[in-house]
Write an enzyme that holds these catalytic residues in place. Sequence first.
Site, PDB file in Angstrom:
ATOM      1  N   ASN A  92       0.989  -1.407   0.482  1.00  0.00           N
ATOM      2  CA  ASN A  92      -0.123  -0.064   0.002  1.00  0.00           C
ATOM      3  C   ASN A  92       0.866   1.546  -0.164  1.00  0.00           C
ATOM      4  OD1 ASN A  92      -2.130   2.111   0.712  1.00  0.00           O
ATOM      5  ND2 ASN A  92      -1.019   2.143   2.360  1.00  0.00           N
ATOM      6  N   SER A 144      -3.146   2.727  -9.098  1.00  0.00           N
ATOM      7  CA  SER A 144      -4.020   3.302  -9.126  1.00  0.00           C
ATOM      8  C   SER A 144      -4.449   3.985 -10.914  1.00  0.00           C
ATOM      9  CB  SER A 144      -3.161   4.966  -9.555  1.00  0.00           C
ATOM     10  OG  SER A 144      -4.037   6.018  -9.693  1.00  0.00           O
ATOM     11  N   TYR A 157       4.475   9.782 -10.652  1.00  0.00           N
ATOM     12  CA  TYR A 157       3.558   8.776  -9.854  1.00  0.00           C
ATOM     13  C   TYR A 157       2.890   7.903 -11.260  1.00  0.00           C
ATOM     14  CZ  TYR A 157      -0.383   7.600  -7.284  1.00  0.00           C
ATOM     15  OH  TYR A 157      -1.679   6.894  -6.683  1.00  0.00           O
ATOM     16  N   SER A 160       5.107   4.941 -12.387  1.00  0.00           N
ATOM     17  CA  SER A 160       4.847   3.819 -11.601  1.00  0.00           C
ATOM     18  C   SER A 160       4.482   2.647 -11.135  1.00  0.00           C
ATOM     19  CB  SER A 160       5.898   4.769 -10.061  1.00  0.00           C
ATOM     20  OG  SER A 160       4.741   5.779  -9.361  1.00  0.00           O
TER      21      SER A 160
END
Length: 267
Positions: A92, A144, A157, A160
């Site tokens: 997480n 995400s 971001y 990744s």
Amino acid sequence: MNLGLDGRRVLITGAASGIGAATAMAFAAEGARLGLVDRDAEGLSAVADAIRDKGGEVRVRTADLSTADGVHSGVTGILDGWNGTTDVLVNNVGQCLARSFDDLTDADYLATFEINFLSAVRAIRLVLPGMRAQGHGSVVTNTSDLARQPEPGLVDYQMSKVGLVSLTKSLALSEGPGIRVNAVAPGPVWTPLWTRPGGFADTLGDLHGRDAEAAVRHELGRRQLPLGRMGEPDEIAQVITFMASDAAAFVTGSVWGVDGGTIRGLL
């Protein structure tokens, strides 16, 4: 709900706040035994106390998961108390800062990949031998919605998180049938990742030249979520808990969107 997780060993990284803390509480409510890792000792202690107050069993380890040594000390510190293995790993931990492509340096990309991508790679590498030996296990990684539907200003971001999706798919193929590997893909969720000083909301404000609150409203307006709001950590935690359980026994290699409908595509 009863997901058959009573007594299962569940290791969660980035568990001191936000989605990680909510996930720890959700697993604890199912009777799981928790191992929590985070660099925030105070937040980690608060989550552990809340679990113990409800009669749950929890172990904690403070570690900086943005480094190889930190992941090793944090994860093995939990596994050592469980005979070297766990039933569930929840990856997480992560960070998100809003920066333009022109502002991002090589060091920025590397730092983002260390905490968002390599922390998961390193944790999985440590738990797989025990899972293989016992013949079962479940890995759930927090990626995400932006891995599948990119937005401007979050290049490092998003890259990744794309890597985590690919990692999930690859490991699901190589580790079946005994070990299931899945991911959740949250949309915007109101957590300390957004709200902490210097976090996503503040850097989004810097990027858009407005205050943090106005920048968040602007960002959400662009995404046009059908549900019309940001998500809550508990709403992601419930899906993670389900995916780790035997109730999802025929689910592997899946990337489950928990995003308020932000993804428009068919895939």
